[in-house]
Design an enzyme around this catalytic site. Structure first.
Site, PDB file in Angstrom:
ATOM      1  N   ASN A 203       1.329  -8.234  10.749  1.00 26.80           N
ATOM      2  CA  ASN A 203       2.251  -7.191  10.309  1.00 26.80           C
ATOM      3  C   ASN A 203       2.461  -7.304   8.812  1.00 26.80           C
ATOM      4  OD1 ASN A 203       4.125  -5.079  10.484  1.00 26.80           O
ATOM      5  ND2 ASN A 203       5.827  -6.437  10.950  1.00 26.80           N
TER       6      ASN A 203
ATOM      7  N   HIS B 142       5.145  -6.489   5.628  1.00 23.04           N
ATOM      8  CA  HIS B 142       6.594  -6.338   5.474  1.00 23.04           C
ATOM      9  C   HIS B 142       6.935  -6.237   3.993  1.00 23.04           C
ATOM     10  CE1 HIS B 142      10.774  -6.524   6.619  1.00 23.04           C
ATOM     11  NE2 HIS B 142      10.963  -7.430   5.673  1.00 23.04           N
TER      12      HIS B 142
ATOM     13  N   SER C  87       4.887  -9.262   2.154  1.00 19.95           N
ATOM     14  CA  SER C  87       4.368 -10.341   2.996  1.00 19.95           C
ATOM     15  C   SER C  87       3.459  -9.781   4.071  1.00 19.95           C
ATOM     16  CB  SER C  87       5.516 -11.101   3.685  1.00 19.95           C
ATOM     17  OG  SER C  87       6.441 -11.605   2.756  1.00 19.95           O
TER      18      SER C  87
END
Length: 193
Positions: free
Chosen positions: A106, A108, A135
């Site tokens: 993912n 972020h 991130s």
């Protein structure tokens, strides 16, 4: 060749960057399918690049587990080596995470573990910090709490709004995502949960 499924909810700017990188013959990964939890604008990027798409609307399911089960069924058709959450604004149910862990990553818009959750940019501004970041992490059962694969700081400038700060974070997020996918594909980066 690493096969990648990308899940989105919105405009898909990270998806587009990944599709552009993957069209180069020397890039070691290919996006094989793009899924969404709604009729997301970003699905148009997949269609432009000739990538199959699917939609599993959140509102058509009784709960997160039912939605996740259908999402899992759709993903199983493609057997991806890696799942990229790219602006998917839903938490995956634990059963789906367990099925694919640690092969779900993912992006972020914050320097985790600072400012996890859906409002990382807004929260950074509200906290009055001088820098935040972007991130890329491995998805686990928590909220933005998985192992960090890559991150970079982005300064918060005087007069920044949520929009202006997010616009400066996005290119960093895109670059980190492409680098992480490439490094996973070449074996330079090992995924662990």
């Amino acid at each position: 060749m690493l096969t990648v499924a990308v899940l989105i909810s919105g405009t898909g700017s990270n998806l587009r960057a990944l599709l552009e990188a993957a069209r180069h013959p020397d890039f070691p990964a290919r996006v094989v399918v793009v899924g969404a939890d709604r009729d997301a604008d970003g699905l148009a990027h997949a269609e432009e690049f000739g990538i199959p798409t699917f939609t599993v609307p959140w509102h058509e399911h009784d709960n997160r587990d039912a939605w996740g089960a259908e999402l899992g069924r759709q993903l199983e058709v493609w057997s991806p080596d890696l799942i990229v959450l790219s602006g998917l604004m839903r938490l995956l149910p634990a059963s789906l995470v367990a099925q694919y862990a640690p092969h779900i990553i993912n992006t972020h818009p914050a320097y985790l573990p600072e400012f996890p959750g859906a409002h990382g940019v807004r929260d950074a501004l509200a906290a009055g910090v001088s820098e935040t970041g972007a991130s890329v992490i491995v998805v686990d059962d928590g909220v933005d709490s998985g192992p960090i694969l890559a991150q970079e700081r982005v300064p918060v400038l005087p007069g920044d709004t949520e929009h202006s700060l997010h616009e400066r974070i996005k290119p960093v997020e895109r670059r980190l995502l492409i680098e992480v996918v490439q490094h996973i594909a070449t074996g330079e980066l090992a995924l662990t949960s």
